[in-house]
Design an enzyme around this catalytic site. Structure first.
Site, PDB file in Angstrom:
ATOM      1  N   HIS A  19       0.791  -1.283  -0.063  1.00  0.00           N
ATOM      2  CA  HIS A  19       0.120   0.043  -0.065  1.00  0.00           C
ATOM      3  C   HIS A  19       0.921   1.117  -0.011  1.00  0.00           C
ATOM      4  O   HIS A  19       2.170   1.150  -0.351  1.00  0.00           O
ATOM      5  CB  HIS A  19      -0.974   0.005   1.091  1.00  0.00           C
ATOM      6  CG  HIS A  19      -0.252  -0.109   2.530  1.00  0.00           C
ATOM      7  ND1 HIS A  19       0.799   0.836   2.906  1.00  0.00           N
ATOM      8  CD2 HIS A  19      -0.402  -1.150   3.377  1.00  0.00           C
ATOM      9  CE1 HIS A  19       1.180   0.105   4.212  1.00  0.00           C
ATOM     10  NE2 HIS A  19       0.319  -0.837   4.588  1.00  0.00           N
ATOM     11  N   LYS A 299      -4.735   5.239  10.927  1.00  0.00           N
ATOM     12  CA  LYS A 299      -3.699   4.052  10.436  1.00  0.00           C
ATOM     13  C   LYS A 299      -4.676   3.086   9.340  1.00  0.00           C
ATOM     14  O   LYS A 299      -5.643   3.027   9.304  1.00  0.00           O
ATOM     15  CB  LYS A 299      -3.552   2.936  11.643  1.00  0.00           C
ATOM     16  CG  LYS A 299      -2.577   1.952  11.284  1.00  0.00           C
ATOM     17  CD  LYS A 299      -2.230   1.156  12.498  1.00  0.00           C
ATOM     18  CE  LYS A 299      -1.427   0.116  12.065  1.00  0.00           C
ATOM     19  NZ  LYS A 299      -0.906  -0.939  13.107  1.00  0.00           N
ATOM     20  N   LYS A 302      -7.511  -2.633   6.427  1.00  0.00           N
ATOM     21  CA  LYS A 302      -8.779  -3.251   5.642  1.00  0.00           C
ATOM     22  C   LYS A 302     -10.042  -2.960   6.141  1.00  0.00           C
ATOM     23  O   LYS A 302     -10.985  -2.950   5.636  1.00  0.00           O
ATOM     24  CB  LYS A 302      -8.151  -4.590   5.429  1.00  0.00           C
ATOM     25  CG  LYS A 302      -7.435  -4.829   4.470  1.00  0.00           C
ATOM     26  CD  LYS A 302      -7.211  -6.422   3.866  1.00  0.00           C
ATOM     27  CE  LYS A 302      -6.276  -6.690   3.135  1.00  0.00           C
ATOM     28  NZ  LYS A 302      -5.511  -8.244   3.663  1.00  0.00           N
TER      29      LYS A 302
HETATM   30  N1  MSP Z   1       9.964  -7.371   6.117  1.00  0.00           N
HETATM   31  C1  MSP Z   1       9.957  -6.578   7.093  1.00  0.00           C
HETATM   32  C2  MSP Z   1      11.155  -5.637   7.108  1.00  0.00           C
HETATM   33  C3  MSP Z   1      12.620  -6.368   7.028  1.00  0.00           C
HETATM   34  S1  MSP Z   1      13.838  -5.390   6.751  1.00  0.00           S
HETATM   35  C4  MSP Z   1      15.130  -6.479   7.025  1.00  0.00           C
HETATM   36  C5  MSP Z   1       8.799  -5.401   7.156  1.00  0.00           C
HETATM   37  N2  MSP Z   1       7.994  -5.604   6.001  1.00  0.00           N
HETATM   38  S2  MSP Z   1       6.762  -4.700   5.711  1.00  0.00           S
HETATM   39  O1  MSP Z   1       6.402  -5.109   4.459  1.00  0.00           O
HETATM   40  O2  MSP Z   1       5.944  -4.906   6.632  1.00  0.00           O
HETATM   41  O3  MSP Z   1       6.960  -3.182   5.715  1.00  0.00           O
HETATM   42  C6  MSP Z   1       8.024  -2.709   5.013  1.00  0.00           C
HETATM   43  C7  MSP Z   1       8.229  -1.150   5.172  1.00  0.00           C
HETATM   44  O4  MSP Z   1       6.977  -0.580   5.050  1.00  0.00           O
HETATM   45  C8  MSP Z   1       8.622  -1.152   6.411  1.00  0.00           C
HETATM   46  O5  MSP Z   1       9.835   0.062   6.450  1.00  0.00           O
HETATM   47  C9  MSP Z   1       7.455  -0.446   7.425  1.00  0.00           C
HETATM   48  O6  MSP Z   1       7.730   0.526   8.002  1.00  0.00           O
HETATM   49  C10 MSP Z   1       6.725   0.476   5.937  1.00  0.00           C
HETATM   50  N3  MSP Z   1       5.374   0.874   6.249  1.00  0.00           N
HETATM   51  C11 MSP Z   1       4.115  -0.182   6.467  1.00  0.00           C
HETATM   52  N4  MSP Z   1       3.397   0.630   6.827  1.00  0.00           N
HETATM   53  C12 MSP Z   1       3.391   1.666   6.439  1.00  0.00           C
HETATM   54  C13 MSP Z   1       2.883   2.890   6.711  1.00  0.00           C
HETATM   55  N5  MSP Z   1       1.348   3.276   7.062  1.00  0.00           N
HETATM   56  N6  MSP Z   1       3.489   4.280   6.375  1.00  0.00           N
HETATM   57  C14 MSP Z   1       4.744   4.247   6.100  1.00  0.00           C
HETATM   58  N7  MSP Z   1       5.599   3.196   6.205  1.00  0.00           N
HETATM   59  C15 MSP Z   1       5.080   1.899   6.421  1.00  0.00           C
HETATM   60  O7  MSP Z   1       8.564  -4.823   8.009  1.00  0.00           O
END
Ligand code: MSP
Length: 514
Positions: A19, A299, A302
């Site tokens: 997203h 936040k 879904k």
């Molecule tokens: N797989 C782990 C990271 C491992 S790094 C060795 C993970 N994955 S994630 O898909 O859940 O998230 C990926 C990135 O997206 C993270 O930096 C997370 O903080 C970011 N975000 C997820 N939701 C977010 C928001 N709503 N806003 C901004 N960033 C967010 O965590």
């Protein structure tokens, strides 16, 4: 030797659709990577997919697929979105990649063993599958994980543990002395407070019989590496660490900046440095922690139905409009909100009426009055006559011409912000110049001036076009497609101390009004 710059984006869980929050993490990292390339640094930028762990296995099962087939599909989706977002990474790392990733992950494990930091013990406690992390009773809010709002599962198993506690004081000191720089500094304080509460050792494996999917623990195939240990090691394996060719590792490690979201800060500022210290590897120079994108102040979720899909915005407004919003309208170290209404408002004000209009009306006048061919010099650009331009630097403007402002004010400030990862402020500086040029046009009114003084009109338009080119250069990391489009409209020829701009009027607006 060229200065090197290694930047990593977090690797994304391959379990669900990405997203706007994920897109933010990627775009922010991409802007920094592109910026460092433009200033001539030898840049290596990695992103990728986190494909092991419980939640992937469960998501795959739900779809009736084996985990490898499932993550392959998710990886293709991720790559497609990454392309759509204009992400310029040099390499995609995948944790299910046996050839590129596993040797590095296993080498790290062996280094921990050699340091005497791994031992086997019984684990009994709670596990949040959403976090892929063990969680303590006192972290729960109403019995649930505060990040995922789910009740954690009870686990009782024999695992390998890593002596995280052994490194607590060293990490504390490194954070304190800013040898491990955590940005923003408030997050560093948060982590120090956490260390002061006491760090326990952590489980770094899961039994194969519980989750049959992961990197096998060297020497004990009945265990798989804990997914975070596996995922963090991808920052090394992406450079060939543990592989046959580790040239990139030797050249690029340690990372200059590791971009992460605030929810995964503990893993990156406590566990990650401890693993590196144990393996006797240098620590990253900076962990840059960004905030969250919220949707209508909430936040994304879904169940609320407010999940923002980056594709929707790209299809409606174009990629660079989305990159613009994420770069300028969000303060990277804070949470930033996005709604369709606000996006449209910002788009019209700053893109359609802002830079888009500035470029088209200037180039239209250049074509109409000068056949798209204007010769001039910096020194001949007249000064701005009226003040009241920027609240901030008003006094610096009166009496000076445009190039003066560009050279002495705008560009250095832009670079300082970019180098401090303050991309929103860097973008502000670019738009300061956009409004300055708008004001310059309002001041001289070339559309009237042409009737009485063609020579002066030429000088004014030359000055504006030069300003537009400066803007274009600054836009390269932020909005690469727009920068390229503008570049194609303005060619430059140097002769006898004069610069001639050969211009074309854009066939369609850069940003059409919505
Ligand atoms: N797989 C782990 C990271 C491992 S790094 C060795 C993970 N994955 S994630 O898909 O859940 O998230 C990926 C990135 O997206 C993270 O930096 C997370 O903080 C970011 N975000 C997820 N939701 C977010 C928001 N709503 N806003 C901004 N960033 C967010 O965590």
């Amino acid at each position: 030797m060229d200065k090197k710059f290694y930047i990593t984006a977090p690797i994304f869980y391959a379990n669900a659709k990405l997203h706007m929050g994920h897109a933010y993490s990627l775009v922010l990292s991409d802007i920094l990577a592109r910026y460092h390339r433009t200033i001539g640094e030898k840049t290596f930028f990695v992103s990728g997919a986190d494909e092991h762990g419980d939640k992937i296995v469960r998501a795959a099962q739900k779809e009736g697929l084996g985990p490898q087939v499932f993550v392959n599909i998710k990886f293709d989706e991720f790559k497609e979105l990454s392309g759509k977002l204009g992400i310029s990474n040099d390499f995609f790392v995948r944790t299910s990649d046996k050839e590129c990733h596993w040797p590095g992950a296993q080498k790290l494990w062996r280094a921990l063993l050699e340091a005497g930091d791994v031992y086997k013990d019984a684990y009994k406690g709670l596990y949040c599958v959403g976090c892929e992390a063990f969680i303590t009773e006192h972290e729960l809010v109403d019995g649930k994980c505060p990040h995922h709002d789910t009740v954690p599962e009870s686990i009782s198993e024999e695992n390998y543990f890593f002596k995280l506690s052994k490194y607590a004081l060293e990490i504390r000191q490194l954070i304190n002395e800013r040898k491990l720089k955590i940005t923003p500094h408030s997050k560093a304080n948060e982590m120090i407070a956490l260390i002061d509460e006491g760090l326990s050792d952590v489980s770094i494996s899961r039994p194969e019989k519980e989750i049959p999917w992961g990197v096998p623990v060297p020497g004990d195939s009945s265990h798989f590496m804990y997914v975070w240990c596996d995922a963090l090691s991808s920052y090394l394996s992406a450079l060939g660490y543990g592989g046959e060719d580790d040239t990139n590792f030797r050249e690029f490690w340690p990372a200059n900046v590791q971009v992460i979201g605030k929810d995964i800060m503990r893993f990156h500022t406590l566990l990650w440095p401890a693993l590196l210290l144990s393996a006797k590897l240098p620590l990253p120079q900076e962990i840059f922690v960004h905030g969250f994108i919220t949707s209508g102040g909430k936040k994304m979720s879904k169940s609320i139905g407010n999940v923002l899909d980056p594709y929707e915005f790209i299809n409606e407004y174009g990629l660079d409009a989305l990159r613009y919003y994420l770069a300028r309208e969000v303060v990277p170290t804070e949470d930033g909100d996005l709604t369709h209404e606000r996006f449209k408002e910002i788009y019209n004000a700053n893109l359609a009426n802002g830079i888009g209009n500035l470029v088209s009306r200037t180039l239209k006048m250049a074509e109409q009055y000068f056949g798209g061919n204007i010769a001039g010099q910096r020194e001949s650009v007249p000064p701005l006559r009226t003040r009241a331009v920027f609240e901030t630097s008003e006094t610096e403007i009166g009496g000076f011409n445009i190039p003066f402002i560009i050279q002495n004010n705008i560009l250095p400030r832009y670079h300082t912000h970019m180098q401090g990862n303050e991309i929103n402020k860097a973008a502000d500086v670019v738009w300061e110049l956009v409004s300055h040029l708008d004001h310059f046009i309002t001041d001289y009114e070339p559309f009237k001036l042409i009737k009485t003084d063609k020579e002066m009109t030429g000088k004014v338009l030359w000055g504006v076009i030069e300003g537009i080119l400066q803007i274009t250069d600054m836009l390269i990391p932020l909005m690469p497609d727009t920068a390229q489009k503008i570049r194609e409209l303005i060619k430059t020829e140097e002769k006898d101390g004069e610069t001639t701009f050969i211009t074309k009027t854009p066939a369609e607006p850069l940003f059409g009004r919505k």
